[in-house]
Design a protein around this motif. Structure first.
Motif, PDB file in Angstrom:
ATOM      1  N   TYR A 110      -2.574   9.907  -5.091  1.00  0.00           N
ATOM      2  CA  TYR A 110      -1.397   9.044  -5.207  1.00  0.00           C
ATOM      3  C   TYR A 110      -0.132   9.808  -4.841  1.00  0.00           C
ATOM      4  N   CYS A 119       1.970   7.528   2.547  1.00  0.00           N
ATOM      5  CA  CYS A 119       2.977   6.490   2.376  1.00  0.00           C
ATOM      6  C   CYS A 119       3.595   6.614   0.985  1.00  0.00           C
ATOM      7  N   TYR A 137       4.730   5.336  -2.759  1.00  0.00           N
ATOM      8  CA  TYR A 137       4.312   4.418  -3.805  1.00  0.00           C
ATOM      9  C   TYR A 137       5.350   4.439  -4.918  1.00  0.00           C
ATOM     10  N   ASN A 195       5.870   8.290  -6.251  1.00  0.00           N
ATOM     11  CA  ASN A 195       5.068   9.430  -5.811  1.00  0.00           C
ATOM     12  C   ASN A 195       5.920  10.448  -5.060  1.00  0.00           C
ATOM     13  N   SER A 218       4.397  -8.900   1.943  1.00  0.00           N
ATOM     14  CA  SER A 218       3.948  -7.713   2.681  1.00  0.00           C
ATOM     15  C   SER A 218       4.631  -7.601   4.036  1.00  0.00           C
ATOM     16  N   THR A 220       5.612  -3.440   1.084  1.00  0.00           N
ATOM     17  CA  THR A 220       4.677  -4.423   0.544  1.00  0.00           C
ATOM     18  C   THR A 220       4.732  -4.341  -0.973  1.00  0.00           C
ATOM     19  N   SER A 221       4.953  -5.448  -1.621  1.00  0.00           N
ATOM     20  CA  SER A 221       5.048  -5.473  -3.084  1.00  0.00           C
ATOM     21  C   SER A 221       4.115  -6.526  -3.653  1.00  0.00           C
ATOM     22  N   ARG A 269       4.231  -3.387  -8.200  1.00  0.00           N
ATOM     23  CA  ARG A 269       3.745  -2.220  -7.453  1.00  0.00           C
ATOM     24  C   ARG A 269       4.155  -2.380  -5.989  1.00  0.00           C
ATOM     25  N   THR A 270       4.757  -1.336  -5.459  1.00  0.00           N
ATOM     26  CA  THR A 270       5.308  -1.403  -4.111  1.00  0.00           C
ATOM     27  C   THR A 270       4.797  -0.237  -3.277  1.00  0.00           C
ATOM     28  N   THR A 271       4.411  -0.552  -2.037  1.00  0.00           N
ATOM     29  CA  THR A 271       4.007   0.460  -1.066  1.00  0.00           C
ATOM     30  C   THR A 271       5.041   0.501   0.048  1.00  0.00           C
ATOM     31  N   PHE A 303       5.934   2.096   3.766  1.00  0.00           N
ATOM     32  CA  PHE A 303       5.395   2.756   4.950  1.00  0.00           C
ATOM     33  C   PHE A 303       6.536   3.241   5.845  1.00  0.00           C
TER      34      PHE A 303
END
Length: 432
Positions: A36, A41, A43, A56, A103, A122-123, A137-139, A141
């Motif tokens: 993680y 990417c 987080y 992260n 996303s 993206t959430s 939770r969000t990613t 990029f």
């Protein structure tokens, strides 16, 4: 597929099993938490009010921030640029609340060194057992390569658009120059002839190419006027050069000796001598002389490979004036032309035209319009004089649409009815 041990092969020793267990244990050290933290990417997890609860190392490195300064102290929107915040409030957050997941949204974050960093976000809302939302939770990029590619595409599109505008401007200037040159190859206006009427029209098939059709009407001496109409092979600058040479040769030859056969013979000699090399050029033409009388106009003309002139009579009939034996002008060193003679009385009109008219394509089968159709058209028109006939033919040409794919020139000459101006009496020495 199962493997078989040979009879002399020993089973795996205990040391091999131990080595395998050690390798597996090493893999387990790459815990989910480490994956993680070091993911390629970013987080982060936020409370429902946007407060950052977890982030992260990758995203912290992009932001140039310490974890202690972020977790519990900043909201997700604090990481965004001004434009990103506005988009988040007006679009991103409402859509997330509505759908629970969103996303591939393009945003900009405030990266280290106060740099703007493009990202794709993206959430997803995580819910509890009762369906109540717990956290987001969000990613994140890295979209810098994508943004650079988009910017390159944009620059390419802008360059292409600028090139298109420049090409259109160049084409407009070229068309303007071609139009000026084309006008210089035609008379600015037909002269006024006492007791006669004249009308003309020129259709350009392509504004990007100089046409080879030409016509003119000019005085020879008292009571006599010369006229001609023709078509030079080809288009473009080369055809324009031949057209210019042809017009001035016809004018000069007519002033020296206005006999139609002699004038065309002179033109043939000039063109053949000038273009008899590797780039032969030729034309078709009708040349004639109008000789005004007291109640009529005598017409003597000759043709070099050109469609026959059409005469619309005052009595409602129309027919062609045969000019047999006319050969293309400029192809051979010696040619024969045959003179033709007719008279125009009040209400009669002599029509000269280039083959763009009769070779226009009509109907679903794209058939040639043809000379018979032109004669029928002229017969159907009232004998109202040259300008009326030219106006009717202009409408006919417009109706051909894309079937008219060649330049077309029209020249009509006639005697008004009734005569409003007496014709000057011819001088006996002026007859051809």
């Amino acid at each position: 597929m199962m493997c078989r041990l040979d009879e002399d092969q020993e089973p795996d020793s205990g040391s091999d099993v131990a080595a395998t267990d050690a390798a597996f244990t090493s893999l387990l050290e790459d815990s989910a938490e480490e994956l993680y933290e070091q993911a390629p990417c970013g987080y982060l997890s936020t409370l429902m009010d946007g407060t950052i609860a977890k982030i992260n190392a990758t995203l912290l490195e992009w932001l140039g921030l310490e974890r202690s300064a972020v977790v519990g102290r900043m909201r997700f929107t604090d990481l965004l640029t001004v434009g990103g915040k506005l988009y988040h409030e007006t679009h991103f957050a409402p859509m997330l609340r509505m759908k629970g997941e969103i996303s591939g949204i393009a945003l900009d974050i405030k990266a280290a060194g106060k740099q703007r960093m493009p990202v794709l976000v993206t959430s997803k809302v995580k819910t509890g057992g009762g369906g109540e939302p717990l956290l987001i939770r969000t990613t994140v990029f890295d979209a810098r390569d994508r943004r650079a590619y988009e910017m390159e595409l944009l620059r390419g599109r802008q360059a292409a658009e600028e090139a298109r505008r420049q090409a259109e401007a160049d084409r407009a200037r070229l068309q303007e120059a071609l139009a000026v040159l084309q006008q210089n190859l035609l008379p600015a206006a037909l002269p006024t002839i006492p007791g006669l009427e004249a009308g003309s029209y020129y259709h350009t098939a392509s504004p990007d190419l100089l046409g080879g059709d030409f016509y003119d009407l000019f005085p020879i001496d008292t009571g006599r006027w010369a006229f001609f109409l023709g078509d030079v092979c080809g288009k473009g600058p080369q055809a324009a050069a031949v057209t210019s040479l042809t017009r001035y040769t016809l004018r000069a030859a007519a002033l020296h000796d206005p006999d139609p056969v002699n004038v065309l013979t002179t033109l043939n000699t000039v063109l053949h001598e000038r273009y008899s090399g590797g780039d032969p050029r030729y034309c078709t033409a009708i040349f004639g002389i109008l000789h005004a009388g007291s109640d009529r106009v005598e017409v003597r003309l000759a043709s070099g490979g050109h469609p026959s002139a059409l005469i619309q009579r005052a009595d409602g009939t129309a027919d062609y004036l045969p000019t047999p034996g006319g050969m293309l002008i400029g192809v051979l060193p010696r040619v024969r032309f045959t003179a033709a003679h007719t008279e125009l009385r009040p209400g009669d009109t002599l029509l000269l035209y280039t083959d763009g008219l009769t070779e226009a394509r009509i109907g679903p089968d794209r058939a040639l319009y043809g000379e018979d159709a032109l004669r029928a058209f002229a017969t159907a028109q009232p004998a109202a004089g040259p300008q009326a006939l030219v106006t009717a033919l202009t409408g006919l040409l417009a109706g051909f649409g894309d079937g008219l794919d060649d330049d077309t020139a029209l020249l009509a000459l006639g005697v008004p009815t009734p005569l409003t101006t007496p014709l000057p009496a011819p001088a006996s020495e002026d007859r051809t």
